[in-house]
Design an enzyme around this catalytic site. Structure first.
Site, PDB file in Angstrom:
ATOM      1  N   GLU A 177      31.912  45.551  40.910  1.00  0.00           N
ATOM      2  CA  GLU A 177      33.033  44.731  40.439  1.00  0.00           C
ATOM      3  C   GLU A 177      32.702  43.818  39.255  1.00  0.00           C
ATOM      4  OE1 GLU A 177      34.854  42.567  43.641  1.00  0.00           O
ATOM      5  OE2 GLU A 177      35.238  44.345  44.832  1.00  0.00           O
ATOM      6  N   GLU A 230      35.015  50.002  48.992  1.00  0.00           N
ATOM      7  CA  GLU A 230      35.340  48.844  49.833  1.00  0.00           C
ATOM      8  C   GLU A 230      36.827  48.844  50.117  1.00  0.00           C
ATOM      9  OE1 GLU A 230      34.217  44.874  48.475  1.00  0.00           O
ATOM     10  OE2 GLU A 230      32.220  45.619  47.943  1.00  0.00           O
TER      11      GLU A 230
HETATM   12  C1  GBH Z   1      35.248  42.054  47.358  1.00  0.00           C
HETATM   13  O1  GBH Z   1      35.960  41.862  46.161  1.00  0.00           O
HETATM   14  C2  GBH Z   1      33.766  41.784  47.150  1.00  0.00           C
HETATM   15  O2  GBH Z   1      33.138  42.911  46.556  1.00  0.00           O
HETATM   16  C3  GBH Z   1      33.052  41.446  48.451  1.00  0.00           C
HETATM   17  O3  GBH Z   1      31.762  40.990  48.194  1.00  0.00           O
HETATM   18  C4  GBH Z   1      33.850  40.448  49.242  1.00  0.00           C
HETATM   19  O4  GBH Z   1      33.211  40.109  50.441  1.00  0.00           O
HETATM   20  C5  GBH Z   1      35.208  41.052  49.495  1.00  0.00           C
HETATM   21  O5  GBH Z   1      35.852  41.238  48.284  1.00  0.00           O
HETATM   22  C6  GBH Z   1      36.131  40.167  50.313  1.00  0.00           C
HETATM   23  O6  GBH Z   1      36.549  39.048  49.583  1.00  0.00           O
HETATM   24  O7  GBH Z   1      40.494  33.651  45.447  1.00  0.00           O
HETATM   25  O8  GBH Z   1      42.665  34.023  44.497  1.00  0.00           O
HETATM   26  O9  GBH Z   1      40.738  33.789  43.048  1.00  0.00           O
HETATM   27  C7  GBH Z   1      37.341  42.153  46.272  1.00  0.00           C
HETATM   28  C8  GBH Z   1      38.112  41.719  45.036  1.00  0.00           C
HETATM   29  C9  GBH Z   1      38.819  39.951  43.668  1.00  0.00           C
HETATM   30  C10 GBH Z   1      38.974  39.702  46.012  1.00  0.00           C
HETATM   31  C11 GBH Z   1      38.940  38.457  43.483  1.00  0.00           C
HETATM   32  C12 GBH Z   1      39.081  38.194  45.852  1.00  0.00           C
HETATM   33  C13 GBH Z   1      39.691  36.385  44.411  1.00  0.00           C
HETATM   34  C14 GBH Z   1      41.105  35.952  44.394  1.00  0.00           C
HETATM   35  N1  GBH Z   1      38.199  40.286  44.931  1.00  0.00           N
HETATM   36  N2  GBH Z   1      39.677  37.859  44.576  1.00  0.00           N
HETATM   37  S1  GBH Z   1      41.256  34.217  44.339  1.00  0.00           S
END
Ligand code: GBH
Length: 479
Positions: A175, A384
């Site tokens: 990512e 994922e």
């Molecule tokens: C995954 O990303 C990660 O690869 C993993 O490590 C993590 O544990 C998993 O998500 C669960 O969160 O808080 O509104 O700013 C997934 C994509 C993109 C999800 C950014 C969280 C943050 C949104 N991520 N997003 S915010």
């Protein structure tokens, strides 16, 4: 309010593989043991505890550095075909930088883990980098410094040399959208800079080049002997047009290109998506820059980057509405303003333990179809997919989530001809959820973070996932 249960009673093809994932920093702990160097998340937690909910840190996390045999036993109980985990760069090379010493204890740890997996017939799918940049590499300028590529090339050679005989599937980066946009654009992830529209673009540029370099290093120096595959994991939500109107349909496509195409378009076709190039070039000029804020690849770089993937790997969790933004804000310098799409959730979508994550099973099918069409029907790995809650062993919401999302994956495979060959649940166990600390739980196994032993207990969803894997069927009986 649960979605209507519509799970398919058809079986997954015999060749389809099921796995489960974790990442090093989220589970290992042992943050400074046996020679491990500091990484950017260690650093931010120790120097700015308020950055993380409840002041949590990952010093001990799930203690998987000491408990990896127990982790493998859990994987065995689930019956997964493969385990996706990541390597800690600063455990292997404490300073991280090109030419600096390798830590023998770090090599031994991962060799032991790999051997334990192989002895248990669990295939390793290894992520080389998942967010835990060695602090020294950050202090050398991190991803936005073009030198980054040299540090990464040094690291991947050490990795292929020491583990390549045991691994057939490699992922260079997890990512990069989040490493760049959140790490340098919004500051919501380590290292916590917020200069969107500038350093996040530079970060992406250098990660894409470093990825291509790693791919070529494997090709030229290791592939003949090791016979593995190499890809990159990219993440995106499905961006559903807010209305059927042309402007919103275009906004949805633009959001997909700005989030996913930003990385995948160069890797598939050599350069950034035309919609990004046009908009950012034009806006930069209007804003008085004498050069575009979006860096340029040279012709040679385009040739070098194009096609550097053996499979397309996607992390996806949810769906967001995309709507064309009314006004066009020329004063703001940011990725968001360059894209100019408003995003919002539907109140009727089932809530979870994370504010950004709603249960929208049909979104994954639309996304898979978009990927297949946009990138000419590649082999797709879902690396994922999963859901959070706040706690509890009877996690019916998670069971429901997997059943309904997997049902849509199955429809994409059987009815739409999308070439998905792997599904990876996130996550094996509750773990350090970055800024959210230990407050959001994604695990199929519960971890007791009050217990110094970090004892693990299967949740109801672990039993369900094991049953799906054993029967290749989502409901009690398949046709
Ligand atoms: C995954 O990303 C990660 O690869 C993993 O490590 C993590 O544990 C998993 O998500 C669960 O969160 O808080 O509104 O700013 C997934 C994509 C993109 C999800 C950014 C969280 C943050 C949104 N991520 N997003 S915010």
């Amino acid at each position: 309010q649960r979605p209507i249960e519509t799970a398919s009673n058809r079986s997954f093809p015999a060749s389809f593989k099921f796995g489960i994932a974790t990442s090093a920093h989220q589970i290992e702990g042992a943050w400074n043991e046996d020679g491990k160097g500091e990484n950017i998340w260690d650093h931010i937690c120790h120097t700015n505890p308020d950055y993380i909910d409840n002041g949590d840190n990952a010093d001990l996390a799930c203690d998987s550095y000491h408990k990896y045999k127990e982790d493998v036993a859990m994987l065995k109980d689930l019956g997964v075909n493969y385990y996706r985990f990541s390597l800690s760069w600063s455990r292997i090379i404490p300073l991280g930088i090109a030419g600096s010493p390798v830590n023998p204890a770090g090599i031994v740890y991962y060799q032991n883990l790999l051997q334990e997996l192989i002895d248990n017939d669990i295939e390793p799918l290894v992520t080389i980098y998942c967010w835990d940049l060695p602090e020294t590499v950050e202090e050398y300028g991190g991803f936005p410094n073009p030198e980054f590529e040299e540090h990464f090339a040094y690291y991947v050679r050490v990795v292929f040399q020491n583990f390549g005989h045991l691994v057939k599937y490699w992922i260079t980066f997890n990512e990069p959208l989040e490493s760049c946009y959140q790490g340098y654009g919004t500051g919501t992830m380590a290292p916590g800079y917020s200069h969107s529209g500038l350093t996040d673009y530079k970060c992406a540029h250098n990660i894409i080049k470093a990825h291509a370099k790693a791919y070529h290093v494997y090709d030229e120096e290791f592939r003949t002997q090791q016979q593995g595959s190499v890809g990159i994991v990219l993440d995106t939500s499905w961006y559903e047009p807010a209305t059927g109107g042309a402007a919103d349909v275009e906004a949805s496509e633009r959001a997909l290109q700005f989030a996913f195409g930003w990385y995948m378009h160069p890797i598939a076709f050599g350069n950034y998506p035309p919609v990004m190039v046009e908009r950012i070039d034009q806006r930069s000029e209007q804003q008085g820059f004498n050069t575009s804020r979006l860096p340029k690849f040279t012709e040679d770089e385009i040739e070098y980057i194009k096609g550097t993937y053996d499979f397309l790997a996607i992390n996806t969790y949810t769906t967001v509405y995309a709507q064309a933004r009314e006004e066009y804000d020329i004063d703001v310098i940011s990725w968001d303003s360059d894209m100019n799409v408003d995003m919002f959730l539907d109140d009727s979508w089932e809530e979870t333990g994370s504010s950004w994550l709603r249960v929208v099973p049909w979104g994954i099918r639309k996304l898979l179809n978009w990927l297949s069409k946009t990138y000419n029907n590649p082999e797709i790995f879902i690396t994922e997919n999963g859901v959070s809650d706040k706690d509890g062993l009877q996690d019916d919401q998670r069971i429901n989530f997997f059943r309904e999302y997997l049902s849509n994956v199955l429809d994409a495979v059987l009815d739409d001809g999308v070439n998905v060959t792997r599904y990876t649940a996130w996550s094996l166990m509750d773990n350090f959820e970055w800024q959210r600390g230990f407050s959001e739980k994604f695990g199929l196994y519960h971890v007791d973070f009050e217990d110094p032993e970090r004892s693990r207990t299967p949740k109801a969803s672990a039993e369900y996932y094991a049953q799906v894997i054993a029967t290749r069927c989502l409901v009690d009986v398949c046709d």
